[in-house]
Design an enzyme around this catalytic site. Structure first.
Site, PDB file in Angstrom:
ATOM      1  N   LYS A   9       0.875  -1.096   0.028  1.00  0.00           N
ATOM      2  CA  LYS A   9       0.010  -0.038  -0.049  1.00  0.00           C
ATOM      3  C   LYS A   9       1.020   1.191   0.038  1.00  0.00           C
ATOM      4  CE  LYS A   9      -3.806  -2.472   2.379  1.00  0.00           C
ATOM      5  NZ  LYS A   9      -4.802  -2.024   3.274  1.00  0.00           N
ATOM      6  N   TYR A  49     -12.178  -2.003  -3.953  1.00  0.00           N
ATOM      7  CA  TYR A  49     -12.405  -2.210  -2.539  1.00  0.00           C
ATOM      8  C   TYR A  49     -13.993  -1.992  -2.684  1.00  0.00           C
ATOM      9  CZ  TYR A  49      -8.227  -2.355  -0.143  1.00  0.00           C
ATOM     10  OH  TYR A  49      -6.903  -2.584   0.306  1.00  0.00           O
ATOM     11  N   ASN A 112      -1.875  -0.181   6.873  1.00  0.00           N
ATOM     12  CA  ASN A 112      -1.409  -1.335   7.324  1.00  0.00           C
ATOM     13  C   ASN A 112      -0.577  -2.097   6.485  1.00  0.00           C
ATOM     14  OD1 ASN A 112      -3.434  -2.255   5.725  1.00  0.00           O
ATOM     15  ND2 ASN A 112      -4.645  -3.472   6.987  1.00  0.00           N
ATOM     16  N   HIS A 115      -1.778  -5.538   1.480  1.00  0.00           N
ATOM     17  CA  HIS A 115      -3.492  -6.230   1.266  1.00  0.00           C
ATOM     18  C   HIS A 115      -2.982  -7.579   0.757  1.00  0.00           C
ATOM     19  CE1 HIS A 115      -7.250  -7.106  -0.240  1.00  0.00           C
ATOM     20  NE2 HIS A 115      -6.707  -7.424  -1.335  1.00  0.00           N
ATOM     21  N   GLU A 126      -9.506 -10.259  -7.890  1.00  0.00           N
ATOM     22  CA  GLU A 126      -8.450  -9.162  -7.645  1.00  0.00           C
ATOM     23  C   GLU A 126      -7.322  -9.139  -8.633  1.00  0.00           C
ATOM     24  OE1 GLU A 126      -9.382  -8.410  -3.057  1.00  0.00           O
ATOM     25  OE2 GLU A 126      -7.420  -9.392  -3.421  1.00  0.00           O
TER      26      GLU A 126
HETATM   27  P1  CMP Z   1      -7.221  -4.686   3.705  1.00  0.00           P
HETATM   28  O1  CMP Z   1      -6.816  -6.036   4.027  1.00  0.00           O
HETATM   29  O2  CMP Z   1      -6.530  -4.228   2.072  1.00  0.00           O
HETATM   30  O3  CMP Z   1      -8.927  -4.673   3.451  1.00  0.00           O
HETATM   31  C1  CMP Z   1      -9.899  -3.640   3.691  1.00  0.00           C
HETATM   32  C2  CMP Z   1      -8.811  -2.352   4.408  1.00  0.00           C
HETATM   33  O4  CMP Z   1      -9.661  -1.246   4.790  1.00  0.00           O
HETATM   34  C3  CMP Z   1      -8.025  -3.053   5.580  1.00  0.00           C
HETATM   35  O5  CMP Z   1      -6.960  -3.858   4.816  1.00  0.00           O
HETATM   36  C4  CMP Z   1      -7.547  -1.793   6.143  1.00  0.00           C
HETATM   37  O6  CMP Z   1      -6.747  -1.191   5.442  1.00  0.00           O
HETATM   38  C5  CMP Z   1      -8.746  -0.833   5.959  1.00  0.00           C
HETATM   39  N1  CMP Z   1      -9.701  -0.565   7.354  1.00  0.00           N
HETATM   40  C6  CMP Z   1      -9.943   0.530   7.728  1.00  0.00           C
HETATM   41  N2  CMP Z   1     -10.485   0.505   8.790  1.00  0.00           N
HETATM   42  C7  CMP Z   1     -10.822  -0.766   8.904  1.00  0.00           C
HETATM   43  C8  CMP Z   1     -11.642  -1.707   9.773  1.00  0.00           C
HETATM   44  N3  CMP Z   1     -12.314  -0.994  10.977  1.00  0.00           N
HETATM   45  N4  CMP Z   1     -11.739  -2.856   9.820  1.00  0.00           N
HETATM   46  C9  CMP Z   1     -11.292  -3.518   8.601  1.00  0.00           C
HETATM   47  N5  CMP Z   1     -10.570  -2.729   7.485  1.00  0.00           N
HETATM   48  C10 CMP Z   1     -10.172  -1.282   7.747  1.00  0.00           C
END
Ligand code: CMP
Length: 138
Positions: A9, A49, A112, A115, A126
């Site tokens: 990311k 998303y 984070n 992904h 995806e």
């Molecule tokens: P990802 O695995 O890419 O899938 C959805 C993304 O939404 C997640 O990682 C985070 O980067 C983001 N995100 C932000 N807030 C939340 C939340 N409360 N719960 C889950 N995903 C979140």
């Protein structure tokens, strides 16, 4: 043999973590079958998303995902969807196990670092979002 999509990311790219993430995949015996860097538009981030479009974090997440370049990869190997998820750790870095990418580098539930697809069906969708079959090396 299984395939999954991985994204480093914008926070991971900006903080020079591309090499660190790729090293972890390679050390785990995962093969990188395709890789490119690109910057998503807001529209493209929303498309990627769209399963989360009703979630309260959708607006912020798609702003973040279009805020800078990302590195997208097709990972290949036995049980690679689960292997990648184990390497990444829990979505919420505060719950991620020690030694996982998110435990070691994430700064926020949103920022984070990585992904990864969560199932074979999601992985297929995806991967097709970013790569044509011709771009994936056998
Ligand atoms: P990802 O695995 O890419 O899938 C959805 C993304 O939404 C997640 O990682 C985070 O980067 C983001 N995100 C932000 N807030 C939340 C939340 N409360 N719960 C889950 N995903 C979140």
């Amino acid at each position: 043999m299984e395939r999954t999509l991985s994204i480093i990311k914008p926070d991971g790219v900006q903080r020079n973590l591309i090499g660190e993430v790729v090293k972890r995949f390679e050390k785990a015996g995962i093969r990188i079958a395709a890789m490119k860097m690109l910057r998503l538009t807001k529209q493209q981030a929303m498309g990627f998303y769209k399963v989360h479009q009703e979630r309260p974090f959708f607006e912020s997440l798609t702003d973040f995902m279009s805020s800078g370049p990302v590195v997208v990869m097709v990972l290949e190997g036995g049980d690679v969807i689960q292997k990648n998820r184990d390497l990444m750790g829990a979505t919420n870095y505060k719950e991620a196990a020690e030694g996982t990418i998110r435990h070691d580098f994430a700064t926020d539930i949103e920022k984070n670092v990585v992904h990864g697809s969560d199932s074979p069906a999601t992985a297929a969708t995806e991967i097709a979002y970013f790569f044509s079959e011709l771009e994936i090396c056998r």
